[in-house]
Motif scaffolding. Structure first.
Motif, mmCIF file in Angstrom:
data_model
loop_
_atom_site.group_PDB
_atom_site.id
_atom_site.type_symbol
_atom_site.label_atom_id
_atom_site.label_comp_id
_atom_site.label_asym_id
_atom_site.label_seq_id
_atom_site.Cartn_x
_atom_site.Cartn_y
_atom_site.Cartn_z
ATOM 1 N N SER A 439 0.839 -1.199 0.000
ATOM 2 C CA SER A 439 0.000 0.000 0.000
ATOM 3 C C SER A 439 0.873 1.248 0.000
ATOM 4 O O SER A 439 0.516 2.252 -0.601
ATOM 5 N N LEU A 440 2.053 1.178 0.669
ATOM 6 C CA LEU A 440 2.967 2.319 0.604
ATOM 7 C C LEU A 440 3.443 2.501 -0.835
ATOM 8 O O LEU A 440 3.526 3.616 -1.340
ATOM 9 N N GLU A 441 3.719 1.363 -1.486
ATOM 10 C CA GLU A 441 4.196 1.421 -2.863
ATOM 11 C C GLU A 441 3.098 1.951 -3.773
ATOM 12 O O GLU A 441 3.323 2.817 -4.609
ATOM 13 N N ILE A 445 4.573 6.199 -2.305
ATOM 14 C CA ILE A 445 5.497 6.706 -1.294
ATOM 15 C C ILE A 445 6.952 6.467 -1.712
ATOM 16 O O ILE A 445 7.835 7.266 -1.438
ATOM 17 N N ALA A 778 8.287 9.075 3.177
ATOM 18 C CA ALA A 778 8.080 7.628 3.310
ATOM 19 C C ALA A 778 8.441 7.178 4.716
ATOM 20 O O ALA A 778 7.691 6.427 5.358
ATOM 21 N N ILE A 781 5.879 8.341 7.310
ATOM 22 C CA ILE A 781 4.649 7.540 7.319
ATOM 23 C C ILE A 781 4.891 6.213 8.045
ATOM 24 O O ILE A 781 4.098 5.798 8.899
ATOM 25 N N MET A 782 6.031 5.586 7.750
ATOM 26 C CA MET A 782 6.331 4.331 8.441
ATOM 27 C C MET A 782 6.473 4.575 9.936
ATOM 28 O O MET A 782 6.051 3.781 10.770
#
Lengths: 905, 110
Positions: A439-441, A445, A778, A781-782
């Motif tokens: 979902s990050l990809e 992100i 990125a 967010i992590m």
């Protein structure tokens, strides 16, 4: 061999045809006893007695059956399977409890697996190139040479090494620049593209085959006539729509004819090209450039030096050899060698992987640390949950113990249960980590990151998740067993069944154990919350970095004016004038260098009037139009921009930035002082040009022009475009019009000014800035995900654990109430010990955070690792949650009737 | 407790079972009878402990088992020597002979 087969056959039958084997055994023994009975009867014994005698002679049937089962050699396995079945029934029986434990475990494992995946695909096992473990990056270090310490290698050094090195299989040089590309003779749609230049040996090192055509050969360097060019995949797709007949077609780089000889495969990028902002859209071999072989260029950077070590050679051997080569060849260049020695020239090397991730590693390490702490917190939470759950199952254990189940057997069964739970969690964790990364990809992100993680559930990831789950499952199992072992040990059948009724409160050792668990939980939670709080602070600050200019509503593009100097100047001036007339355009400017748009900057040697510093002081030189500062909203600290009369009279004036003022005019007002910058050339790799003195008329705020995170090392001098018209006109327009519209407006306007060129490389300035912020975004967010999970875990865990331990004292508090203790007094008594443990935990956590602060310091951007607000927020949060937990549970106890409390189980 | 000849030496049961199966396939009870018969009842094995020994030998591949019909028409599990069991029996017999000869000579001389 046949022995092994027989053994496997017997074990296989016993395990998988268990019932059949058991029946057969029983039948066989029965047959034996019957035969014996018949024999006795035949000898005249009454049947009843005969049977008894036969049974007696045979011995205990069940005991013999057990011995037979032992002989099958499957007892351990079948008991293990039995434990798994039992464990699974327990999971199903206590659904809520199992769900919480499995989810906690899965989230913690999943985040660790995700970070592992990122780390593995970027750092440990990137698989970017074949032989990557043998590829090394080589650079030169000088003390104080031009204010920087890391340098690319020169062409002469590269040649010496490639001729003399015995530890390296191949050695290459890679550099890059931005060049004007045209197709055919028209300057229309001229593009300003990144051109990677390299020695043909680079392909020997990277072992990358082209998608189409061939790569460079040694002859290509010598051939001055028809020069070869390789296209990058993206450029081939965009400009040629993936046409396979592109080989043999021609394009012009700076008006020099080049022949397309090949196309590189998708995803190919030269190592270090992206991390160092090196352009790479098309590739050519280094031209002959006779000047680059002259002695004075021995110390001058030309490109990244890279080598492929021979198999079995280690990096130290290469390092030794390269230093020897430096010294032995230095004698051929006495003057340059002397300068290099004075500047303490060192050749340094590291593995390519280390070099590439140097930029990201620190942040990744912090994230990794955060998830490890999260995992520890999760484990403590789960352990305490299982302990309280097992406490409720104590009765069951005591019965089993009393009925003859050995302590070892109980331990094994409980361990199997927790390992079973951890394996279920591992499966969910793998899916979870994949989902998070995907979902990050998907959310884009990773898109702008210079190197991207490869999201896949590969073998290493599987292995990592399963091993970690097994290890932690066993560990958690053991921790949660400790209190039970203590209890089961001293309980005989009678005592064991009455255990709960012997004492009013939980045992002392149990209380200390629970206390230690709470303290550990709080300690871990504090470290985690403080750490992630600091990281969030740091990443937020990176996202809030003041670039020194206002990137909103600024459109950028570029064009290359062609023709004679006068024609070029006229076209540029007309463009500036007419662009201002477009409705919606507020300001317009031209510079050779839109901030953050391109990679490296033009370096010029700088001389300051009256200073003893020679030419070895360097600065960036931007050539700009007068409106540059207004268009980008760059603030003036002193003085002003170029005036109309200065432009008209071509006055020798210059604007400098704060950085240059701070570096070279310490404490003095630079306005009115004079500096000199060579007008043509004068960069690192070209020759010195003519000098004339320029008067400083203004000082601006320093802007982040190359790298968003680091304030530039060198100062910048802004000269007006009339002094030296840029080779490429970077256009900046502050406008209220949308990107597409302003592009077409400007393009049609440019066509009316000159037919010979077109507008290229459109982009919005804030997109460029965002691109530089992407990695931090990125990571932020992590980090936010991790923080959210840790907040949740610590709240739930602390609440659960504290509430459980307080409830354990129900009977004790009940007795005290029954004996007439006041509610307040009993309340305080009930929570005093636990609250102290909470405080001990929080204090330990804060102390631990302070302990690792020096390590954090270098990883944080503009954030103190001892930031009071972050510490206070984390501590207050934890204190409030724990106090609430203590208070609520104790209050619930003292509210009930003392007699009910006394009967509590 | 005084030891008698009934207490079989550790490991000798396996040899006795192999020996009992030398000529023909037998079921558990048959093996037991055979051992009693050639030891003239001095070496009567604990009957139940025969079965774990049979599983042990089968696992080692010295004997193999098949279901058959006994003399009185009942289903019974018959054991027979495998070639490797035969070799093992000979080796063990030889070892036992040497061992008992050595013990005998000691007993006779001292």
């Amino acid at each position: 061999m046949s022995g092994i087969f027989s053994q496997l056959r017997v074990m296989f039958n016993a395990l998988l045809r268990r019932n059949k084997s058991e029946d057969a055994l029983a039948e066989e023994m029965q047959f034996h006893i019957d035969q014996q009975t018949e024999e006795h009867i035949a000898k005249g014994m009454p049947p009843e007695k005969a049977r008894k005698e036969a049974l007696k002679a045979f011995g205990g049937i069940e005991q013999h059956k057990e011995d037979c089962r032992d002989s099958w050699g499957t007892r351990l396995i079948s008991e293990f399977l039995q434990d798994i079945r039992y464990g699974w029934r327990q999971v199903l029986k206590h659904k809520g409890f199992s769900l919480i434990v499995i989810l906690t475990f899965a989230i913690c494992l999943g985040l660790n697996t995700a970070i592992f995946n990122v780390y593995n695909s970027m750092v440990w096992n990137p698989n970017r190139f074949a032989n990557e473990d043998r590829i090394i990056s080589i650079w030169e270090e000088f003390d104080d040479l031009w204010g920087e310490d890391r340098f690319q290698s020169s062409r002469i050094l590269w040649k010496e090494r490639s001729e003399q090195s015995e530890t390296l299989e191949a050695i290459g040089l890679f550099g890059g620049t931005w060049e004007n590309i045209t197709h055919g003779n028209s300057e229309k749609n001229a593009e300003f593209l990144g051109v990677g230049r390299m020695t043909p040996s680079m392909f020997e090192i990277l072992k990358v085959a082209p998608l189409l055509g061939r790569t460079f050969s040694a002859e290509d360097v010598e051939n001055e006539g028809n020069r070869p060019v390789l296209l990058g995949y993206e450029y081939w797709q965009n400009r040629y729509q993936g046409d396979e007949n592109v080989i043999g077609s021609s394009l012009y780089i700076n008006n020099q004819l080049h022949e397309v000889i090949g196309v590189m495969p998708e995803g190919f990028a030269f190592p270090l090209a992206r991390v160092s902002n090196m352009p790479d859209q098309v590739y050519t071999p280094f031209p002959r450039w006779e000047w680059s072989w002259r002695p004075e260029f021995r110390n001058r950077p030309m490109g990244f030096c890279m080598g492929l070590m021979k198999t079995g050679v280690n990096i130290e051997q290469v390092e030794d050899e390269l230093r020897r080569i430096n010294v032995s060849n230095g004698l051929n260049y006495p003057e340059q060698f002397k300068i290099a020695q004075e500047q303490n020239h060192r050749t340094e090397l590291c593995s390519l992987g280390d070099h590439i991730i140097r930029f990201l590693q620190t942040e990744l390490q912090l994230l990794q640390m955060a998830v490890v702490f999260l995992l520890l917190l999760g484990c403590v939470n789960i352990s305490s949950l299982i302990i309280s759950h097992n406490h409720r199952r104590m009765g069951e254990f005591r019965y089993r113990y009393a009925l003859g189940a050995g302590r070892f057997r109980l331990v094994r069964q409980l361990l199997t249960e927790s390992v079973l739970v951890s394996i279920i969690s591992a499966a969910i964790a793998l899916c979870l980590s994949w989902l998070v990364l995907r979902s990050l990809e998907f959310g884009g992100i990773f898109d702008d990151m210079v190197i991207r993680p490869r999201v896949s559930l590969d073998r290493e990831t599987w292995l990592f998740a399963s091993c970690l789950a097994l290890f932690l499952g066993t560990l958690v199992g053991f921790i949660s067993l400790l209190p039970i072992l203590g209890k089961a040990q001293d309980s005989s059948l009678a005592d064991g069944l009455r255990e709960d009724h012997r004492t009013a409160s939980a045992g002392k050792s149990f209380k200390i154990f629970q206390g230690a668990l709470i303290a550990t939980q709080l300690c871990l939670a504090a470290v985690l919350l403080i750490g992630s709080g600091l990281l969030i602070n740091s990443f937020t600050k990176i996202l809030d970095i003041d670039t020194g200019f206002d990137s909103s509503n600024v459109f950028t593009a570029g064009f290359r004016p062609v023709g004679t100097a006068d024609e070029r100047r006229e076209a540029t001036e007309k463009f500036l004038e007419q662009a201002k007339q477009i409705a919606g355009v507020q300001d317009v400017a031209i510079s050779n260098w839109p901030p953050l748009k391109l990679g490296n900057l033009y370096l010029r040697s700088l001389r300051i009037e009256g200073s003893e510093h020679g030419d070895e002081v360097m600065c960036h030189n931007d050539t700009v139009s007068a409106g540059y500062f207004a268009t980008l909203g760059i603030r003036f600290l002193r003085g002003r921009t170029f005036s109309e009369s200065e432009i008209q009279n071509r006055s020798p004036v210059v604007v400098i930035d704060k950085n240059l003022a701070d570096l070279h005019f310490r404490g003095e007002d630079p306005v009115g002082k004079r500096i000199s910058i060579p007008a043509e050339g004068g960069g690192i790799a070209t020759e010195e040009g003519e000098r004339n003195w320029l008067t400083i008329i203004g000082v601006t705020e320093t802007i982040r022009n190359v790298n968003l995170l680091e304030s530039p090392v060198l100062g910048t001098a802004f000269t007006h475009i009339h002094r030296q018209l840029p080779y490429w006109n970077g256009v900046m327009v502050r406008t209220t019009i949308r990107e597409n519209n302003i592009y077409s407006e400007l393009e049609s306007m440019l066509a009316s000014v000159t037919q010979k060129t077109g507008l290229a490389m459109p982009a919005m300035m804030h997109d460029l800035v965002d691109k530089h912020r992407a990695p931090s975004k990125a990571l932020l967010i992590m980090c936010l995900i991790i923080t959210f999970v840790s907040l949740l875990l610590s709240a739930v865990g602390i609440f659960g654990n504290v509430a459980y331990t307080v409830v354990l004292q129900t009977r004790e508090l009940g007795i005290r109430m029954a004996l007439g203790g006041s509610r307040l007094h009993v309340l305080i008594l009930g929570i005093r010990f636990w609250f102290m443990m909470v405080l001990v935990g929080i204090l330990c956590g804060s102390a631990l955070s302070l302990g690792i602060a020096p390590y954090m310091e270098s990883h944080l951007y503009n954030t103190s690792p001892r930031d009071l607000i972050t510490y206070a927020t984390a501590i207050i949060f934890l204190a409030v949650v724990s106090s609430l937990a203590c208070y609520v549970s104790a209050y619930r106890i003292i509210r009930v009737n003392p007699m009910v409390a006394l009967r509590a189980e | 407790m005084a030891k008698t000849a009934n207490d079989l030496l550790q490991g000798t049961l396996d040899l006795l079972v192999l020996r009992a199966l030398r000529d023909e396939a037998r079921h558990g009870w048959g093996i037991q009878q055979r051992i009693n018969q050639f030891s003239q009842d001095t070496l009567s094995v604990n009957q139940g402990s025969l079965y774990p020994a049979l599983i042990r030998l089968e696992k080692k591949g010295y004997i193999r088992s098949d279901w058959g019909t006994s003399d009185n028409g009942r289903r019974a599990k018959y054991y027979q020597l495998t070639p490797s069991g035969k070799r093992q029996m000979e080796t063990e017999t030889e070892i036992w002979r040497q061992f008992s000869a050595a013990i005998n000579s000691i007993l006779e001389t001292i």
